[in-house]
Design a protein around this motif. Structure first.
Motif, PDB file in Angstrom:
ATOM      1  N   PRO A  42       2.176  15.237  -9.920  1.00 24.27           N
ATOM      2  CA  PRO A  42       3.238  14.334 -10.363  1.00 24.27           C
ATOM      3  C   PRO A  42       2.705  12.927 -10.608  1.00 24.27           C
ATOM      4  CG  PRO A  42       3.351  14.666  -8.001  1.00 24.27           C
ATOM      5  CD  PRO A  42       2.292  15.607  -8.505  1.00 24.27           C
ATOM      6  N   SER A  43       3.445  12.154 -11.386  1.00 29.91           N
ATOM      7  CA  SER A  43       3.101  10.749 -11.590  1.00 29.91           C
ATOM      8  C   SER A  43       3.402   9.983 -10.303  1.00 29.91           C
ATOM      9  CB  SER A  43       3.904  10.167 -12.749  1.00 29.91           C
ATOM     10  OG  SER A  43       3.558  10.803 -13.958  1.00 29.91           O
ATOM     11  N   LEU A  44       2.427   9.264  -9.803  1.00 31.80           N
ATOM     12  CA  LEU A  44       2.567   8.558  -8.539  1.00 31.80           C
ATOM     13  C   LEU A  44       2.977   7.108  -8.772  1.00 31.80           C
ATOM     14  CD1 LEU A  44      -0.570   9.876  -6.608  1.00 31.80           C
ATOM     15  CD2 LEU A  44       1.717  10.877  -6.762  1.00 31.80           C
ATOM     16  N   GLY A 378     -10.561  -9.540   5.701  1.00 36.45           N
ATOM     17  CA  GLY A 378     -10.314 -10.865   5.140  1.00 36.45           C
ATOM     18  C   GLY A 378      -8.857 -11.217   4.979  1.00 36.45           C
ATOM     19  N   GLY A 379      -7.960 -10.524   5.672  1.00 29.14           N
ATOM     20  CA  GLY A 379      -6.543 -10.828   5.565  1.00 29.14           C
ATOM     21  C   GLY A 379      -5.916 -10.400   4.255  1.00 29.14           C
ATOM     22  N   LYS A 380      -6.625  -9.560   3.486  1.00 24.89           N
ATOM     23  CA  LYS A 380      -6.132  -9.154   2.176  1.00 24.89           C
ATOM     24  C   LYS A 380      -5.697  -7.697   2.144  1.00 24.89           C
ATOM     25  CE  LYS A 380      -9.067 -12.518  -0.213  1.00 24.89           C
ATOM     26  NZ  LYS A 380     -10.129 -12.722  -1.242  1.00 24.89           N
ATOM     27  N   ASP A 381      -5.575  -7.090   3.317  1.00 29.21           N
ATOM     28  CA  ASP A 381      -5.201  -5.678   3.346  1.00 29.21           C
ATOM     29  C   ASP A 381      -3.693  -5.498   3.251  1.00 29.21           C
ATOM     30  OD1 ASP A 381      -7.667  -4.254   3.492  1.00 29.21           O
ATOM     31  OD2 ASP A 381      -7.939  -5.049   5.514  1.00 29.21           O
ATOM     32  N   SER A 382      -3.312  -4.264   2.924  1.00 26.65           N
ATOM     33  CA  SER A 382      -1.907  -3.898   2.767  1.00 26.65           C
ATOM     34  C   SER A 382      -1.675  -2.516   3.360  1.00 26.65           C
ATOM     35  CB  SER A 382      -1.508  -3.864   1.287  1.00 26.65           C
ATOM     36  OG  SER A 382      -1.800  -5.073   0.638  1.00 26.65           O
ATOM     37  N   ILE A 383      -0.420  -2.222   3.610  1.00 27.44           N
ATOM     38  CA  ILE A 383      -0.011  -0.832   3.814  1.00 27.44           C
ATOM     39  C   ILE A 383       0.745  -0.441   2.559  1.00 27.44           C
ATOM     40  CG2 ILE A 383       1.384   0.780   5.148  1.00 27.44           C
ATOM     41  CD1 ILE A 383       0.761  -0.880   7.623  1.00 27.44           C
ATOM     42  N   LEU A 384       0.173   0.507   1.817  1.00 23.53           N
ATOM     43  CA  LEU A 384       0.753   0.975   0.572  1.00 23.53           C
ATOM     44  C   LEU A 384       1.826   2.016   0.862  1.00 23.53           C
ATOM     45  CD1 LEU A 384      -2.592   1.646  -1.349  1.00 23.53           C
ATOM     46  CD2 LEU A 384      -1.312  -0.515  -1.254  1.00 23.53           C
ATOM     47  N   ARG A 385       2.834   2.042   0.014  1.00 18.47           N
ATOM     48  CA  ARG A 385       3.780   3.160   0.020  1.00 18.47           C
ATOM     49  C   ARG A 385       3.586   3.917  -1.295  1.00 18.47           C
ATOM     50  NH1 ARG A 385       8.629   5.191   2.255  1.00 18.47           N
ATOM     51  NH2 ARG A 385       8.781   3.488   3.750  1.00 18.47           N
ATOM     52  N   VAL A 386       3.414   5.214  -1.185  1.00 14.63           N
ATOM     53  CA  VAL A 386       3.173   6.051  -2.360  1.00 14.63           C
ATOM     54  C   VAL A 386       4.303   7.055  -2.460  1.00 14.63           C
ATOM     55  CG1 VAL A 386       1.572   7.601  -3.523  1.00 14.63           C
ATOM     56  CG2 VAL A 386       0.686   5.794  -2.024  1.00 14.63           C
ATOM     57  N   THR A 387       4.946   7.089  -3.608  1.00 16.18           N
ATOM     58  CA  THR A 387       6.011   8.045  -3.858  1.00 16.18           C
ATOM     59  C   THR A 387       5.797   8.666  -5.230  1.00 16.18           C
ATOM     60  OG1 THR A 387       8.413   8.387  -3.775  1.00 16.18           O
ATOM     61  CG2 THR A 387       7.619   6.343  -4.815  1.00 16.18           C
ATOM     62  N   VAL A 388       6.752   9.473  -5.652  1.00 20.90           N
ATOM     63  CA  VAL A 388       6.639  10.212  -6.900  1.00 20.90           C
ATOM     64  C   VAL A 388       7.656   9.676  -7.893  1.00 20.90           C
ATOM     65  CG1 VAL A 388       6.892  12.477  -7.967  1.00 20.90           C
ATOM     66  CG2 VAL A 388       5.754  12.260  -5.766  1.00 20.90           C
ATOM     67  N   LYS A 389       7.217   9.456  -9.128  1.00 21.34           N
ATOM     68  CA  LYS A 389       8.110   8.974 -10.169  1.00 21.34           C
ATOM     69  C   LYS A 389       9.126  10.051 -10.518  1.00 21.34           C
ATOM     70  CE  LYS A 389       8.057   6.858 -14.774  1.00 21.34           C
ATOM     71  NZ  LYS A 389       7.209   6.449 -15.912  1.00 21.34           N
TER      72      LYS A 389
END
Length: 390
Positions: A42-44, A378-389
């Motif tokens: 699927p498209s993410l 370096g304080g530039k990190d994230s927690i990503l959320r990945v779902t489906v289009k």
């Protein structure tokens, strides 16, 4: 009739003879190709749910839309709720931070709504000025603003500089606590059953006692009673499949990151001696007894694989049932599909997940989305959320 030229004859013959069947297909998506280029994938949709972090290491849900996560070097425990971060009152000063060791693995009790228990794997200080890696149980208050130590469940995991500190946690379907550890870059640890380094350990999450089905539970040596599998280098991920089988993700040397299917009492064959000789095979079949080969290996060079989880849900299409593995050095997420017997079928690497740098782990959220912490520092990190289009 004049005979055909040899070159033309061979070309025609090649068209008539089918190519050999391939049991395993590695089908990465090139960086410029859309995710839909992989059939059935699927498209993410990927967005940064939490920004401004520094080496987030693990993340869990504690219900009511709240997320709890660790940051390794800050030794901090943080709640994300309604779009805001809130640091939990937590004794960060008691965490030994050095190199790859700090506040690491995190797990939440299945009965959290009643008991408010969470578990961390972390560096710690020992009597006499030493240090180790240990598993600690905590109780959060009703508002999840303060963590109170319940007890240290197991400790004494070996350390040196902080290299190869592990340490991943997983509460399995039968309620046991599984712990993956690193070998502390000390050559004899993986195959030494009296050392807790380079192992998967299994214990009771309330008492800290060795799990009763452990293969060496009746041994006189206290450490050996905890061992479920051994011969590992640096366990970075643990996952349980829908069929109840247990798996780990292990970082290789310059070659052979591994995904292993765990067998109770199994030896996975890492033995980097004399000294700490990283030229030896990750699974050395010259050792006495039986060594279990990896179900997937990166080959040469390594990708620097980290944490992961089996991903389930119809919305994931061809990725449904795959083991999603975070990758650091090669900055991507692998979706590795195994058949019912645990044999490798296919590897996919969706392009949308190859543009965020180093990835620490993959966790499936309660609604089926994926939470993916980055690991660039370096304080530039994230927690990503990945779902489906849709």
């Amino acid at each position: 009739m004049r005979p055909l030229p040899l070159a033309l004859f061979l070309a025609l013959l090649a068209l008539l003879v089918p190519p050999p069947a391939m049991a395993v297909v590695d089908n990465p998506t090139p960086p410029h190709a859309p995710a839909a280029a992989q059939r059935g994938v699927p498209s993410l949709v990927v967005y940064k749910q939490i920004k401004g972090l520094d080496h987030p290491w693990d993340v869990v849900s504690i219900g009511n839309g709240r997320m709890l996560f660790t940051q390794r070097d800050k030794a901090s425990l943080t709640v994300w709720e309604k779009g805001k971060k809130r640091r939990v009152q937590f004794p960060s000063g008691d965490v030994w931070v050095s190199g790859e060791t700090g506040l690491l693995g995190l797990e939440v009790d299945p009965d959290y709504a009643k008991n408010h228990r969470v578990y961390t794997c972390q560096g710690g200080f020992t009597a006499g000025g030493g240090h180790d890696v240990r598993v600690v149980a905590w109780k959060l208050n009703q508002t999840a603003t303060r963590a109170t130590k319940d007890k240290m469940l197991v400790g004494g995991f070996p350390t040196t500089s902080g290299r190869h500190g592990g340490c991943r946690l997983l509460i399995t379907r039968n309620g046991s606590l599984l712990v993956g550890t690193g070998d502390a870059a000390h050559g004899t640890n993986p195959e030494n059953l009296h050392s807790l380094g380079g192992k998967t350990l299994r214990l009771d999450r309330f008492t800290g006692d060795p799990w009763p089905t452990n293969p060496f539970v009746n041994n006189r040596n206290a450490n050996q009673r905890y061992v479920q599998t051994y011969g590992h280098r640096n366990v970075q991920g643990l996952a349980e499949r829908a069929d109840g089988s247990l798996w780990n993700i292990e970082q290789g040397t310059y070659r052979d990151d591994e995904v292993n299917k765990l067998v109770n009492g199994g030896d996975y064959g890492y033995n980097p001696v004399p000294g700490y000789n990283e030229d030896v095979p990750m699974t050395d079949q010259s050792l006495p007894g039986k060594q279990h080969e990896a179900r997937w290996s990166s080959g040469d060079p390594t990708l620097a694989c980290s944490g992961g989880t089996f991903v389930y849900g119809e919305k994931w299409g061809a990725l449904n049932g795959s083991l999603a593995v975070a990758v650091q050095k090669s900055t991507r997420v692998l979706f590795i599909k195994f058949d019912e017997k645990g044999n490798l079928v296919r590897v996919r690497t969706p392009a949308p997940l190859r543009q965020f740098g180093r990835i620490r782990t993959v966790v499936q959220a309660p609604n089926g989305d994926l939470w993916i912490p980055t690991d660039n520092g370096g304080g530039k990190d994230s927690i990503l959320r990945v779902t489906v289009k849709r």
